[in-house]
Design a protein around this motif. Structure first.
Motif, short mmCIF file in Angstrom:
data_model
loop_
_atom_site.label_atom_id
_atom_site.label_comp_id
_atom_site.label_asym_id
_atom_site.label_seq_id
_atom_site.Cartn_x
_atom_site.Cartn_y
_atom_site.Cartn_z
N SER A 2 0.83 -1.20 0.00
CA SER A 2 0.00 0.00 0.00
C SER A 2 0.86 1.25 0.00
O SER A 2 2.05 1.22 0.31
N ALA A 3 0.22 2.37 -0.35
CA ALA A 3 0.95 3.65 -0.38
C ALA A 3 1.45 4.03 1.01
O ALA A 3 2.54 4.59 1.17
N GLU A 4 0.64 3.68 2.03
CA GLU A 4 1.05 4.01 3.40
C GLU A 4 2.29 3.21 3.81
O GLU A 4 3.22 3.74 4.44
N SER A 5 2.33 1.93 3.44
CA SER A 5 3.48 1.08 3.75
C SER A 5 4.72 1.56 3.00
O SER A 5 5.83 1.57 3.56
N THR A 6 4.52 1.96 1.75
CA THR A 6 5.66 2.46 0.97
C THR A 6 6.24 3.72 1.59
O THR A 6 7.46 3.89 1.69
N LEU A 7 5.35 4.63 2.03
CA LEU A 7 5.79 5.87 2.66
C LEU A 7 6.54 5.58 3.96
O LEU A 7 7.57 6.20 4.26
N LEU A 9 8.17 2.85 4.71
CA LEU A 9 9.45 2.25 4.37
C LEU A 9 10.45 3.32 3.91
O LEU A 9 11.63 3.30 4.30
N GLN A 10 9.98 4.25 3.10
CA GLN A 10 10.85 5.33 2.64
C GLN A 10 11.32 6.21 3.81
O GLN A 10 12.46 6.65 3.84
N THR A 11 10.39 6.43 4.73
CA THR A 11 10.76 7.22 5.90
C THR A 11 11.84 6.52 6.72
O THR A 11 12.81 7.15 7.17
N PHE A 12 11.65 5.22 6.90
CA PHE A 12 12.63 4.44 7.66
C PHE A 12 14.01 4.53 7.02
O PHE A 12 15.02 4.82 7.70
N TRP A 13 14.09 4.30 5.72
CA TRP A 13 15.38 4.31 5.04
C TRP A 13 15.97 5.72 4.96
O TRP A 13 17.19 5.89 4.93
N SER A 14 15.13 6.73 4.94
CA SER A 14 15.64 8.10 4.97
C SER A 14 16.35 8.38 6.29
O SER A 14 17.42 9.01 6.31
N TRP A 15 15.76 7.94 7.39
CA TRP A 15 16.40 8.11 8.68
C TRP A 15 17.70 7.30 8.78
O TRP A 15 18.71 7.77 9.33
N VAL A 16 17.66 6.07 8.24
CA VAL A 16 18.87 5.24 8.25
C VAL A 16 19.99 5.92 7.48
O VAL A 16 21.14 6.00 7.94
N CYS A 17 19.67 6.45 6.29
CA CYS A 17 20.68 7.12 5.47
C CYS A 17 21.20 8.39 6.15
O CYS A 17 22.40 8.69 6.10
N GLY A 18 20.29 9.13 6.80
CA GLY A 18 20.71 10.33 7.49
C GLY A 18 21.67 10.03 8.64
O GLY A 18 22.71 10.68 8.80
N LEU A 19 21.33 9.03 9.43
CA LEU A 19 22.20 8.64 10.56
C LEU A 19 23.52 8.06 10.07
O LEU A 19 24.58 8.28 10.68
#
Length: 270
Positions: A2-7, A9-19
């Motif tokens: 779903s679009a909510e799950s995709t968002l 997941l993207q949020t999670f990986w954005s935080w991982v990349c930032g850290l």
């Protein structure tokens, strides 16, 4: 998905990349730069640039990895400029602390090196000259490169009595890594490997040409035939354990030297 799950997941990986970017650019890179600055005076005094070159390879790795991680920051996490600013602020603190720590370590190594060099200046006199300075046993070392292992063994040799022991420049070592007036040492820092008999025989020949007693220091093991060759060639076999800060005698010759110290061999003092 779903679009909510995709968002999410993207949020999670954005935080991982930032850290990850902060870890590489704000922690690892400053530590490497601090190490470069701290090691520089020691490299200048020793005139040995190999450790500096080895450390410098970490700079592009940290920069490339950090920039790549920044490009992975998208939705659901602070913008890239936030992570850059955080990396800069954290990096200044880490760089300052690491530089001071590594400079202190370099100053201590420089003092030890200069005391050893004073003994080297008297290496051609008929009698050994006593030098001021205390040479305690080297402590445990968590990580040692092949180059730093040579300096580690030089510390051990000075502690055992060969106060003029210094690392031989790479371009003129002639198969000998550490020299003192009476001893020639080879160092192999390969904990999982066996030292082969050909390597020990080469040391015997090199030491014989220089009229020095051969010493072999390995962090790994010796093959079965090495012990016979060492007994015939008068080679002292040692095993060094940097994680424990220990030096172990692997044959009778090394055991005697470990107990009596690296004094002038009787045949050489007559």
């Amino acid at each position: 998905m779903s679009a909510e799950s995709t968002l999410l997941l993207q949020t999670f990986w954005s935080w991982v990349c930032g850290l990850l970017a902060v870890g590489l650019l704000g922690v690892l890179l400053p530590i490497v730069l601090g190490l470069l600055v701290g090691v520089l005076p020691l490299a200048i005094v020793r005139r040995d640039w190999r450790p500096l070159a080895a450390v410098a390879t970490g700079v592009p790795l940290a920069v490339v990895g950090g920039v790549w991680a920044l490009f992975g920051v998208h939705v659901g996490a602070p913008r890239q400029d936030f992570w850059v600013g955080l990396s800069v602020q954290l990096g200044l603190l880490v760089a300052g602390g690491s530089t001071v720590a590594f400079l202190r370590l370099s100053i201590r190594r420089i003092k030890e090196y200069r005391v050893a060099m004073r003994a080297v200046l008297h290496a051609d006199t008929e009698e050994l000259v006593e030098v001021d300075g205390d040479f305690p046993a080297p402590g445990p070392r968590k990580r040692l490169t092949g180059i730093e292992a040579e300096y580690y063994i030089a510390e051990w040799m000075r502690h055992l009595g060969a106060t003029d022991a210094i690392v031989t420049p790479a371009r003129a070592d002639g198969g000998i890594d550490v020299r003192s007036r009476f001893y020639a040492a080879q160092v192999k820092h390969r904990p999982m490997d066996f030292v082969e008999v050909e390597t020990v025989r080469a040391l015997i020949g090199a030491a014989l040409l220089e009229n020095r007693t051969p010493l072999f220091f390995a962090s790994g093991h010796y093959s079965r035939h090495v012990y016979d060759a060492a007994a015939r060639g008068g080679v002292a076999l040692f095993i060094f354990k940097p994680l424990e800060g220990r030096l172990v005698a692997a044959n009778a010759t090394a055991s005697r030297l470990r107990q009596d110290g690296l004094r002038a061999p009787v045949a050489m003092t007559r």
